[in-house]
Write a protein that holds these residues in place. Sequence first.
Motif, PDB file in Angstrom:
ATOM      1  N   SER A   1     -16.622  -7.778   8.811  1.00  0.00           N
ATOM      2  CA  SER A   1     -16.613  -7.286   7.436  1.00  0.00           C
ATOM      3  C   SER A   1     -15.513  -6.247   7.261  1.00  0.00           C
ATOM      4  CB  SER A   1     -17.968  -6.683   7.067  1.00  0.00           C
ATOM      5  OG  SER A   1     -18.198  -5.546   7.857  1.00  0.00           O
ATOM      6  N   PHE A   2     -15.169  -5.986   6.017  1.00  0.00           N
ATOM      7  CA  PHE A   2     -14.177  -4.952   5.737  1.00  0.00           C
ATOM      8  C   PHE A   2     -14.678  -4.074   4.603  1.00  0.00           C
ATOM      9  CE2 PHE A   2     -13.107  -8.504   3.001  1.00  0.00           C
ATOM     10  CZ  PHE A   2     -12.779  -7.917   1.788  1.00  0.00           C
ATOM     11  N   GLN A   3     -14.163  -2.872   4.538  1.00  0.00           N
ATOM     12  CA  GLN A   3     -14.556  -1.942   3.485  1.00  0.00           C
ATOM     13  C   GLN A   3     -13.720  -2.120   2.233  1.00  0.00           C
ATOM     14  OE1 GLN A   3     -17.117   0.346   3.782  1.00  0.00           O
ATOM     15  NE2 GLN A   3     -17.526  -0.780   5.647  1.00  0.00           N
ATOM     16  N   ASN A   4     -12.445  -2.406   2.456  1.00  0.00           N
ATOM     17  CA  ASN A   4     -11.532  -2.420   1.332  1.00  0.00           C
ATOM     18  C   ASN A   4     -10.322  -3.277   1.676  1.00  0.00           C
ATOM     19  OD1 ASN A   4     -11.114  -1.550  -1.273  1.00  0.00           O
ATOM     20  ND2 ASN A   4     -10.082   0.347  -0.723  1.00  0.00           N
ATOM     21  N   LEU A   5      -9.723  -3.860   0.653  1.00  0.00           N
ATOM     22  CA  LEU A   5      -8.450  -4.570   0.799  1.00  0.00           C
ATOM     23  C   LEU A   5      -7.510  -4.025  -0.261  1.00  0.00           C
ATOM     24  CD1 LEU A   5      -6.351  -6.851   1.315  1.00  0.00           C
ATOM     25  CD2 LEU A   5      -7.794  -8.361  -0.035  1.00  0.00           C
ATOM     26  N   ILE A   6      -6.326  -3.675   0.148  1.00  0.00           N
ATOM     27  CA  ILE A   6      -5.357  -3.097  -0.767  1.00  0.00           C
ATOM     28  C   ILE A   6      -3.975  -3.611  -0.361  1.00  0.00           C
ATOM     29  CG2 ILE A   6      -5.131  -1.014   0.637  1.00  0.00           C
ATOM     30  CD1 ILE A   6      -5.029  -1.158  -3.176  1.00  0.00           C
ATOM     31  N   PHE A   7      -3.038  -3.583  -1.298  1.00  0.00           N
ATOM     32  CA  PHE A   7      -1.689  -4.030  -0.955  1.00  0.00           C
ATOM     33  C   PHE A   7      -0.665  -2.993  -1.396  1.00  0.00           C
ATOM     34  CE2 PHE A   7       0.646  -5.315  -4.826  1.00  0.00           C
ATOM     35  CZ  PHE A   7      -0.336  -5.050  -5.778  1.00  0.00           C
ATOM     36  N   SER A   8       0.474  -3.021  -0.734  1.00  0.00           N
ATOM     37  CA  SER A   8       1.628  -2.244  -1.181  1.00  0.00           C
ATOM     38  C   SER A   8       2.778  -3.221  -1.361  1.00  0.00           C
ATOM     39  CB  SER A   8       1.988  -1.166  -0.160  1.00  0.00           C
ATOM     40  OG  SER A   8       2.482  -1.754   1.022  1.00  0.00           O
ATOM     41  N   ASN A   9       3.946  -2.693  -1.607  1.00  0.00           N
ATOM     42  CA  ASN A   9       5.123  -3.532  -1.789  1.00  0.00           C
ATOM     43  C   ASN A   9       5.328  -4.490  -0.617  1.00  0.00           C
ATOM     44  OD1 ASN A   9       7.507  -4.296  -3.086  1.00  0.00           O
ATOM     45  ND2 ASN A   9       8.726  -2.809  -1.945  1.00  0.00           N
TER      46      ASN A   9
ATOM     47  N   HIS B   1       7.179   2.055  -7.235  1.00  0.00           N
ATOM     48  CA  HIS B   1       7.305   2.443  -5.843  1.00  0.00           C
ATOM     49  C   HIS B   1       8.037   3.773  -5.781  1.00  0.00           C
ATOM     50  CE1 HIS B   1       6.215  -1.663  -5.333  1.00  0.00           C
ATOM     51  NE2 HIS B   1       7.303  -2.058  -5.954  1.00  0.00           N
ATOM     52  N   GLY B   2       7.695   4.567  -4.805  1.00  0.00           N
ATOM     53  CA  GLY B   2       8.353   5.852  -4.647  1.00  0.00           C
ATOM     54  C   GLY B   2       8.209   6.325  -3.226  1.00  0.00           C
ATOM     55  N   PRO B   3       8.892   7.381  -2.922  1.00  0.00           N
ATOM     56  CA  PRO B   3       8.876   7.843  -1.538  1.00  0.00           C
ATOM     57  C   PRO B   3       7.516   8.406  -1.126  1.00  0.00           C
ATOM     58  CG  PRO B   3      10.074   9.368  -2.939  1.00  0.00           C
ATOM     59  CD  PRO B   3       9.733   8.203  -3.786  1.00  0.00           C
ATOM     60  N   HIS B   4       6.929   7.784  -0.116  1.00  0.00           N
ATOM     61  CA  HIS B   4       5.731   8.332   0.537  1.00  0.00           C
ATOM     62  C   HIS B   4       4.598   8.681  -0.421  1.00  0.00           C
ATOM     63  CE1 HIS B   4       7.575   8.426   4.446  1.00  0.00           C
ATOM     64  NE2 HIS B   4       8.650   8.954   3.906  1.00  0.00           N
ATOM     65  N   PHE B   5       4.341   7.853  -1.416  1.00  0.00           N
ATOM     66  CA  PHE B   5       3.168   8.092  -2.251  1.00  0.00           C
ATOM     67  C   PHE B   5       1.923   8.233  -1.385  1.00  0.00           C
ATOM     68  CE2 PHE B   5       4.604   5.913  -6.448  1.00  0.00           C
ATOM     69  CZ  PHE B   5       5.479   6.964  -6.665  1.00  0.00           C
ATOM     70  N   GLY B   6       1.875   7.427  -0.314  1.00  0.00           N
ATOM     71  CA  GLY B   6       0.691   7.426   0.544  1.00  0.00           C
ATOM     72  C   GLY B   6       0.466   8.714   1.310  1.00  0.00           C
ATOM     73  N   ASP B   7       1.467   9.573   1.348  1.00  0.00           N
ATOM     74  CA  ASP B   7       1.331  10.835   2.087  1.00  0.00           C
ATOM     75  C   ASP B   7       1.022  12.009   1.177  1.00  0.00           C
ATOM     76  OD1 ASP B   7       1.929   9.698   4.498  1.00  0.00           O
ATOM     77  OD2 ASP B   7       4.081   9.995   4.273  1.00  0.00           O
ATOM     78  N   ARG B   8       0.939  11.777  -0.100  1.00  0.00           N
ATOM     79  CA  ARG B   8       0.938  12.917  -1.018  1.00  0.00           C
ATOM     80  C   ARG B   8      -0.303  12.915  -1.908  1.00  0.00           C
ATOM     81  NH1 ARG B   8       6.588  12.044  -3.780  1.00  0.00           N
ATOM     82  NH2 ARG B   8       5.976  13.888  -4.919  1.00  0.00           N
ATOM     83  N   HIS B   9      -0.871  14.096  -2.065  1.00  0.00           N
ATOM     84  CA  HIS B   9      -2.056  14.208  -2.909  1.00  0.00           C
ATOM     85  C   HIS B   9      -1.678  14.201  -4.388  1.00  0.00           C
ATOM     86  CE1 HIS B   9      -1.296  18.380  -4.157  1.00  0.00           C
ATOM     87  NE2 HIS B   9      -0.820  18.559  -2.938  1.00  0.00           N
ATOM     88  N   SER B  10      -2.608  13.893  -5.219  1.00  0.00           N
ATOM     89  CA  SER B  10      -2.544  14.098  -6.676  1.00  0.00           C
ATOM     90  C   SER B  10      -1.747  13.054  -7.455  1.00  0.00           C
ATOM     91  CB  SER B  10      -1.953  15.471  -7.044  1.00  0.00           C
ATOM     92  OG  SER B  10      -2.646  16.492  -6.379  1.00  0.00           O
TER      93      SER B  10
ATOM     94  N   GLY C   1       0.667   3.358   0.740  1.00  0.00           N
ATOM     95  CA  GLY C   1       2.067   3.396   1.168  1.00  0.00           C
ATOM     96  C   GLY C   1       2.931   4.012   0.084  1.00  0.00           C
ATOM     97  N   ALA C   2       3.954   3.292  -0.311  1.00  0.00           N
ATOM     98  CA  ALA C   2       4.870   3.802  -1.317  1.00  0.00           C
ATOM     99  C   ALA C   2       4.639   3.150  -2.681  1.00  0.00           C
ATOM    100  CB  ALA C   2       6.310   3.563  -0.876  1.00  0.00           C
ATOM    101  N   SER C   3       3.482   2.487  -2.860  1.00  0.00           N
ATOM    102  CA  SER C   3       3.295   1.655  -4.058  1.00  0.00           C
ATOM    103  C   SER C   3       2.069   2.050  -4.871  1.00  0.00           C
ATOM    104  CB  SER C   3       3.124   0.193  -3.647  1.00  0.00           C
ATOM    105  OG  SER C   3       4.199  -0.249  -2.871  1.00  0.00           O
TER     106      SER C   3
ATOM    107  N   ASP D   1       7.423  -0.526   3.488  1.00  0.00           N
ATOM    108  CA  ASP D   1       7.648  -0.576   2.035  1.00  0.00           C
ATOM    109  C   ASP D   1       9.099  -0.281   1.680  1.00  0.00           C
ATOM    110  OD1 ASP D   1       5.077  -1.277   1.234  1.00  0.00           O
ATOM    111  OD2 ASP D   1       4.387   0.786   1.315  1.00  0.00           O
ATOM    112  N   LEU D   2       9.680   0.670   2.371  1.00  0.00           N
ATOM    113  CA  LEU D   2      11.083   0.992   2.109  1.00  0.00           C
ATOM    114  C   LEU D   2      11.977  -0.159   2.569  1.00  0.00           C
ATOM    115  CD1 LEU D   2      13.052   3.207   1.071  1.00  0.00           C
ATOM    116  CD2 LEU D   2      13.413   3.780   3.446  1.00  0.00           C
TER     117      LEU D   2
END
Lengths: 317, 128
Positions: A112-120, A259-268, A291-293, B15-16
């Motif tokens: 089983s899995f909890q979540n499925l998500i995609f990025s670019n 898409h942008g730089p490091h969205f996945g690393d940043r809060h808010s 990720g970045a998406s 992604d990049l």
Amino acid sequence: MDPIKINGIRLNKNYVQVTQAYIAGQDQSCVPLYQVLASNKINMVSMTLGAIDNSKVFVSGTIASKHFQQVSSPDESWNYHRDVCTISIYPHHYRLQPLGFFLYLLGSQKISFQNLIFSNAMLTFVVDQTDCDTVIDILSKNFDLPPSHVPFEQEENVEQTKFLKRRYPETRATYMEKRIKTYGITLVSDLNLCSYLFSFDQLAEYGHLIQSMQDKEDKFFYISAYMATLGQTHLFLLTGKSISIPARQTCTAELLSFHGPHFGDRHSIISRALNCLSQKFIPVLQTGCTGASIAIVLPEGYGQEAKTALKDVFEIP
Amino acid sequence: MSEKQLILVVDDDPDLVEAVSMKLEALEYRVATAYDGEEAMEKIKEEKPVLVILDVMMPRKNGWEVCDDIKNNDDLKSIIIVLLTAVADSVKTTSYTHHDGKTTLADDYIPKPIDLDKLMEIVKDHCQ
């Protein structure tokens, strides 16, 4: 059939999956998960949000265990699933075949899995950490990886990271701009959002069906899924044409993605995006970010208005 | 018809890599990809790209080390290297000294977060 070619598999461990369900507009005391975490300056490495049956909102976010401990006041509406990991394959090129095959593999192996998500680039599943070796083994045996592929789990150079964070905070993107940089916002219209609800036992069957649509459908534009209680799987698939798998609900929709730089690393960031749309009374059907998406699915006719609104928060080159 | 030029894109962020690859393919370049320095060196030796877009901070082998390996190899040193660096303020020229004192010779660099259009202009200039 030849194995599906991918360039790599990525494994990241030690996360908590937090889920929250509430009735939009009714549960005034219920603050959305992403807002609480933003106010605590805590980032989610991925998040999905879905409006189900027009009023119920389901949010599922993946948070590093060490950061989750810092949440000052976890909401009682949250459910936690500790000790999960993320496993991604890349690149997907928005093809239905690897998506369906991944679902099929998990279903046929009863994982089983909890979540499925995609990025670019990546299709990411959140699974129990106890299953990670099994999933990695299954993926590496069934997908065609290049012999030169990088290790699945990356080792962090702690000294280098410390140096960079101290001297160059922008390298891990922990800063917050007044307007957040993006590589541009793309709006796609005339899409079909299909919502599926099926039992975990049917996961392999649905995976096989999605995989077999590869010849008929060109690609997916958005995908998210999560396991609800009682082993029920909710899956949301956005495509350019109406697809042949009977859905629980379908509607026409538009997609905003950026898409942008490091969205996945940043809060808010997702919080600012969704708050911006909420203030303009723009309804959101689905949101996924990792990720970045960031991808936001809107009812037909709201895309341009939403894109304009997001320009207040995001810088578009 | 002339053969398309091959560009290798190297970054540990898939992604990049994807975003840059899509831009390059739209400009009619052939694209190969690698996700750390060791994989990059394998692809460079195997495929001999015209230009490498090379991230600096990567696991296993970083971009500076890859740059050194290329520029100190007579068979490879003609390959053009464009560094992607988040520490651009330490780059005085493309031949620069990084924090542990080594000097590395790259052909060009672009600061992160990158401007994709500007990166494409740099690639076009070097690949003319």
